[in-house]
Design a protein around this motif. Sequence first.
Motif, mmCIF file in Angstrom:
data_model
loop_
_atom_site.group_PDB
_atom_site.id
_atom_site.type_symbol
_atom_site.label_atom_id
_atom_site.label_comp_id
_atom_site.label_asym_id
_atom_site.label_seq_id
_atom_site.Cartn_x
_atom_site.Cartn_y
_atom_site.Cartn_z
ATOM 1 N N THR A 236 0.829 -1.211 0.000
ATOM 2 C CA THR A 236 0.000 0.000 0.000
ATOM 3 C C THR A 236 0.862 1.259 0.000
ATOM 4 O O THR A 236 2.025 1.245 0.432
ATOM 5 C CB THR A 236 -0.921 0.017 1.230
ATOM 6 O OG1 THR A 236 -0.121 0.078 2.415
ATOM 7 C CG2 THR A 236 -1.806 -1.225 1.271
ATOM 8 N N ASP A 237 0.252 2.349 -0.451
ATOM 9 C CA ASP A 237 0.940 3.643 -0.406
ATOM 10 C C ASP A 237 1.164 4.096 1.036
ATOM 11 O O ASP A 237 2.146 4.785 1.334
ATOM 12 C CB ASP A 237 0.110 4.693 -1.150
ATOM 13 C CG ASP A 237 0.060 4.431 -2.650
ATOM 14 O OD1 ASP A 237 0.997 3.779 -3.163
ATOM 15 O OD2 ASP A 237 -0.912 4.863 -3.298
ATOM 16 N N TYR A 239 2.003 2.250 3.617
ATOM 17 C CA TYR A 239 3.263 1.668 4.101
ATOM 18 C C TYR A 239 4.450 2.404 3.485
ATOM 19 O O TYR A 239 5.427 2.718 4.170
ATOM 20 C CB TYR A 239 3.321 0.185 3.753
ATOM 21 C CG TYR A 239 4.629 -0.475 4.148
ATOM 22 C CD1 TYR A 239 4.879 -0.822 5.467
ATOM 23 C CD2 TYR A 239 5.621 -0.731 3.196
ATOM 24 C CE1 TYR A 239 6.078 -1.415 5.836
ATOM 25 C CE2 TYR A 239 6.823 -1.321 3.558
ATOM 26 C CZ TYR A 239 7.043 -1.665 4.884
ATOM 27 O OH TYR A 239 8.234 -2.237 5.245
ATOM 28 N N GLU A 240 4.351 2.696 2.222
ATOM 29 C CA GLU A 240 5.438 3.373 1.509
ATOM 30 C C GLU A 240 5.728 4.753 2.102
ATOM 31 O O GLU A 240 6.881 5.209 2.121
ATOM 32 C CB GLU A 240 5.050 3.525 0.033
ATOM 33 C CG GLU A 240 6.161 3.988 -0.864
ATOM 34 C CD GLU A 240 7.090 2.865 -1.286
ATOM 35 O OE1 GLU A 240 8.266 3.177 -1.556
ATOM 36 O OE2 GLU A 240 6.661 1.700 -1.326
ATOM 37 N N ASN A 241 4.694 5.390 2.613
ATOM 38 C CA ASN A 241 4.844 6.753 3.126
ATOM 39 C C ASN A 241 5.231 6.823 4.600
ATOM 40 O O ASN A 241 5.444 7.914 5.139
ATOM 41 C CB ASN A 241 3.534 7.532 2.918
ATOM 42 C CG ASN A 241 3.234 7.754 1.439
ATOM 43 O OD1 ASN A 241 4.150 7.887 0.633
ATOM 44 N ND2 ASN A 241 1.955 7.757 1.080
ATOM 45 N N ARG A 247 8.739 1.235 8.911
ATOM 46 C CA ARG A 247 8.690 0.153 7.935
ATOM 47 C C ARG A 247 9.495 -1.061 8.422
ATOM 48 O O ARG A 247 9.084 -2.210 8.257
ATOM 49 C CB ARG A 247 9.226 0.633 6.588
ATOM 50 C CG ARG A 247 8.218 1.453 5.787
ATOM 51 C CD ARG A 247 8.844 2.052 4.548
ATOM 52 N NE ARG A 247 9.327 3.401 4.799
ATOM 53 C CZ ARG A 247 10.240 4.015 4.070
ATOM 54 N NH1 ARG A 247 10.799 3.402 3.055
ATOM 55 N NH2 ARG A 247 10.607 5.241 4.357
ATOM 56 N N LYS A 425 9.370 -4.602 -4.350
ATOM 57 C CA LYS A 425 8.785 -3.339 -3.895
ATOM 58 C C LYS A 425 9.051 -3.115 -2.406
ATOM 59 O O LYS A 425 9.418 -2.014 -1.978
ATOM 60 C CB LYS A 425 7.277 -3.346 -4.164
ATOM 61 C CG LYS A 425 6.542 -2.090 -3.704
ATOM 62 C CD LYS A 425 5.059 -2.199 -4.021
ATOM 63 C CE LYS A 425 4.270 -1.030 -3.443
ATOM 64 N NZ LYS A 425 4.664 0.265 -4.034
ATOM 65 N N VAL A 426 8.897 -4.179 -1.610
ATOM 66 C CA VAL A 426 9.132 -4.064 -0.165
ATOM 67 C C VAL A 426 10.610 -3.827 0.119
ATOM 68 O O VAL A 426 10.972 -2.944 0.923
ATOM 69 C CB VAL A 426 8.636 -5.331 0.578
ATOM 70 C CG1 VAL A 426 8.916 -5.216 2.068
ATOM 71 C CG2 VAL A 426 7.153 -5.548 0.329
ATOM 72 N N SER A 428 12.807 -2.513 -1.795
ATOM 73 C CA SER A 428 13.161 -1.170 -2.241
ATOM 74 C C SER A 428 12.730 -0.123 -1.210
ATOM 75 O O SER A 428 13.439 0.872 -0.984
ATOM 76 C CB SER A 428 12.498 -0.866 -3.592
ATOM 77 O OG SER A 428 12.950 -1.751 -4.591
ATOM 78 N N SER A 429 11.592 -0.385 -0.575
ATOM 79 C CA SER A 429 11.078 0.590 0.394
ATOM 80 C C SER A 429 11.954 0.685 1.640
ATOM 81 O O SER A 429 11.942 1.698 2.333
ATOM 82 C CB SER A 429 9.643 0.234 0.795
ATOM 83 O OG SER A 429 9.610 -0.910 1.622
#
Length: 464
Positions: A236-237, A239-241, A247, A425-426, A428-429
């Motif tokens: 989700t966005d 989590y990214e934010n 995180r 994606k995870v 990278s975050s």
Amino acid sequence: MAAPLLEKLSESLGSPEPAVRLILSILIGYLCALVYRRFLFYKSPTVIHLFHTFSGLALAAFNFGSQLCHSAICVLVQFLMLRLMGRTVTSVLSSFIFQMLYLLAGYYYTATEEYDIKWTMPHCVLTLKLIGLSLDYYDGGKDASQLSSEQKHSALSSVPSLLEVCGFSYFYGGFLVGPQFTLRNYQRLVGRELTDCPGKPPNSFIPALKRFGLGFVCVVIYTIFSPYYQDSYFLTDEYENQPFWYRCVFILLWAKFGLYKYVSCWVIAEGSCILAGLGYSGVVDGKHQWDGCANMKVWLFETTPLFGGTIASFNINTNAWAARHVFKRLRFLGNKTLSHVTTLFFLAIWHGLHSGYILCFSLEFFIITVERQAQALVRDSPLLTKLANSSLYPLIYVVQQFIHWLFMGYSLVPFCLFAYDKWLKVYSSVYFCGHLFFLVAFLIMPYLRKALVPKKERSQKKQE
């Protein structure tokens, strides 16, 4: 009638219906064990094999319907291989190739982007059972001097009957989620050998109840906390934010509570094996032991600050199977590292065809390698040894435990998210922090040894 009731139960529990069916089936194993103890313990092996076969088939039908045919096909083919090919390398290789290809084909045709409870879940357990059966039968044809103590304990002196193989394969205590056990242990159970009271049902109610209670506690923990740490949140966005530290902590807590899903199933299933007697493992220091089917060392799992300790405490029987039938049989390679890598690759493929499994087991190998180097450094360095034994150790333990669980969760991300685009994606975050941490540790370890280990100690290690 049963379907609407299960739908209502799953809705009230907030769990998918397949998960409810699975946990009910594991609990039914206790009822089956009680029936066996009360009515069948003194019956002939044929009656016991029939009971184990049909009770296991009933559980398979309850969970997977007509798809139980897949397990039946593999059991029948395995029996025919034993009968027609005998104790030959051809039989072992044929068994391995057929059972693994059937499992991998099942993965391929049923694969989704989520973790689903389907017929391939118990089938991966069955695959190891049947491959192990062919190897144990092959070992039975060797001279005793050629066998290790483990092999002597599990080798089969004669070809088993079809009914015996079916009872072994469908035994209610291990069919759905494990644990792994050998046909020889199953034969000992049917022969009334696995008991603390020779010739009588074992006094296993209390040990079984303890495992059930522990498993129930794990179920409660998972039920309470897992809704707050869903796999889907990673993508989700929101989590990214979140801040970087958030995180990372989310990964830690997600792994910690998510693993209780496996812990609870294995510990509860172990209780039914103990109740039947299969968990009996003899006498140690004058005390009867009931850990023959233990798939979890829960206390070690909760307290160890080491990655190796978690691996040693988790899915024990599968790891023991892989060590006995893969790692140790690759001794001819003459290289432990190569044997270790091959074993982990086998386990990765056995889990499924997703790229996440390969990455997870690759990380496991790299992390364990670095951890062993770090342990050797602490052991060989007088300064670090003194620090580890000082009053500062509680603080060191807390820091070590945080690192341990953070990167344990980090390694499990691809295992649970499966697909390349998801786990990338995870990672990278969080800026691939786990890869970077252990790569840097690996690169600086030789320099730390040079700085912290006396020259005399280093020269002795080289000579060894």
